[in-house]
Design a protein around this motif. Structure first.
Motif, PDB file in Angstrom:
ATOM      1  N   ASN A 181       0.802  -1.222   0.000  1.00 41.12           N
ATOM      2  CA  ASN A 181       0.000   0.000   0.000  1.00 41.12           C
ATOM      3  C   ASN A 181       0.836   1.275   0.000  1.00 41.12           C
ATOM      4  O   ASN A 181       0.277   2.367   0.005  1.00 41.12           O
ATOM      5  N   ASP A 182       2.149   1.145  -0.013  1.00 42.00           N
ATOM      6  CA  ASP A 182       3.041   2.307   0.041  1.00 42.00           C
ATOM      7  C   ASP A 182       3.498   2.662  -1.369  1.00 42.00           C
ATOM      8  O   ASP A 182       4.304   1.956  -1.973  1.00 42.00           O
ATOM      9  N   THR A 183       2.981   3.760  -1.898  1.00 43.66           N
ATOM     10  CA  THR A 183       3.327   4.161  -3.263  1.00 43.66           C
ATOM     11  C   THR A 183       4.768   4.634  -3.383  1.00 43.66           C
ATOM     12  O   THR A 183       5.280   4.773  -4.495  1.00 43.66           O
ATOM     13  N   ARG A 184       5.431   4.872  -2.262  1.00 47.34           N
ATOM     14  CA  ARG A 184       6.833   5.307  -2.318  1.00 47.34           C
ATOM     15  C   ARG A 184       7.761   4.169  -2.711  1.00 47.34           C
ATOM     16  O   ARG A 184       8.900   4.399  -3.114  1.00 47.34           O
TER      17      ARG A 184
ATOM     18  N   THR B 227       7.920   2.113  -5.181  1.00 45.60           N
ATOM     19  CA  THR B 227       7.812   1.681  -6.574  1.00 45.60           C
ATOM     20  C   THR B 227       9.178   1.553  -7.237  1.00 45.60           C
ATOM     21  O   THR B 227       9.335   0.824  -8.213  1.00 45.60           O
TER      22      THR B 227
END
Length: 261
Positions: A135-138, A140
């Protein structure tokens, strides 16, 4: 048909984790550790195959996380549980055969039965790590926090080191408080706001993969010379190589949908 190949490899990861658990709870930690190694290899190749075949999917990502929760979440907690149990048994026997020691107190005996369960804090924080990753878009282009396979390899290396104790470190490793401290440290690293480069090769060119190539070379040297004892050192180097600078996109650091978490 080809879209099922990466998922089949992920299922191999899961199967190895399940088999590892059966051996660990029988006290055969060395076999369990080898199965963890096979699971880690499968976890690496499922993402590689998914990218190569261009068949990444949300189902594949979720399946990978579920498999990782078993192989790299429950398994390391079980190994710590068994090791801490063995360490306390060793202390009890040492006191029983030491005539100069006082009789064991009920509180001490109760502590020896409860504290080994603290090894499962690794399992709890692994679940938090996997949920955070999904859930952490950082995350990627890099990882934030220690990936669960790296944590598990450190834990799984301990039975292998004990089985071939060339450095005579058994009394050090089988110290319950050291094992408890290691469990807390690894759990903290799993969810720490610590940027780490992703060990995924988009290509085999030196440019963009310098950090990866250097790390792989150092890890191979450590493992080939120190065997299992080189694994914790390799993970330590992995962390140290990530700390000095920010993980930059120009370094080619890109995590796949089925990257180790």
């Amino acid at each position: 048909m080809k879209r099922h190949i990466p998922n089949a490899v992920t299922c191999l990861n899961l199967l190895c984790g399940c088999l590892a658990l059966t051996f660990i709870f029988r006290g055969e930690l060395v076999i369990g550790a080898y199965l963890v190694g096979i699971a880690a290899v499968a976890d690496f190749f499922d993402g590689l195959l998914a990218r190569a075949l261009r068949v990444s999917s949300p189902i594949g990502k979720d399946l990978d996380s579920l498999a990782d929760m078993v192989s790299f979440g429950v398994v390391p907690g079980a190994i710590m549980f068994e090791l801490m149990g063995q360490s306390f048994v060793g202390q009890l026997l040492g006191q029983l055969f030491n005539t100069a020691s006082p009789l064991l107190s009920p509180d001490h005996i109760a502590g020896t039965s409860v504290l080994p369960f603290c090894g499962f804090i690794i399992t709890i924080f692994s679940a938090l790590r996997l949920a955070k990753f999904n859930n952490d878009t950082r995350q990627t282009t890099s990882f934030i926090g220690l990936p669960t396979p790296a944590c598990t390899l450190v834990v799984a290396s301990l039975p292998l080191i004990l089985a071939n104790d060339q450095f005579e470190v058994q009394n050090i490793i089988l110290n319950p408080w050291l094992l408890l401290g290691l469990s807390v440290l690894l759990s903290g690293l799993l969810v720490a706001e610590l940027p780490l480069f992703a060990l995924k090769f988009k290509n085999l060119k030196w440019l963009g993969n310098r950090r990866r190539f250097v790390f792989v070379a150092l890890a191979l040297v450590l493992v080939s010379t120190l065997r299992a004892a080189g694994i914790p050192l390799a993970v330590l180097i992995y962390v140290l190589m990530s700390v000095p600078g920010r993980v930059r996109s120009r370094d080619g650091l890109e995590a796949s949908p089925t990257a180790p978490q």
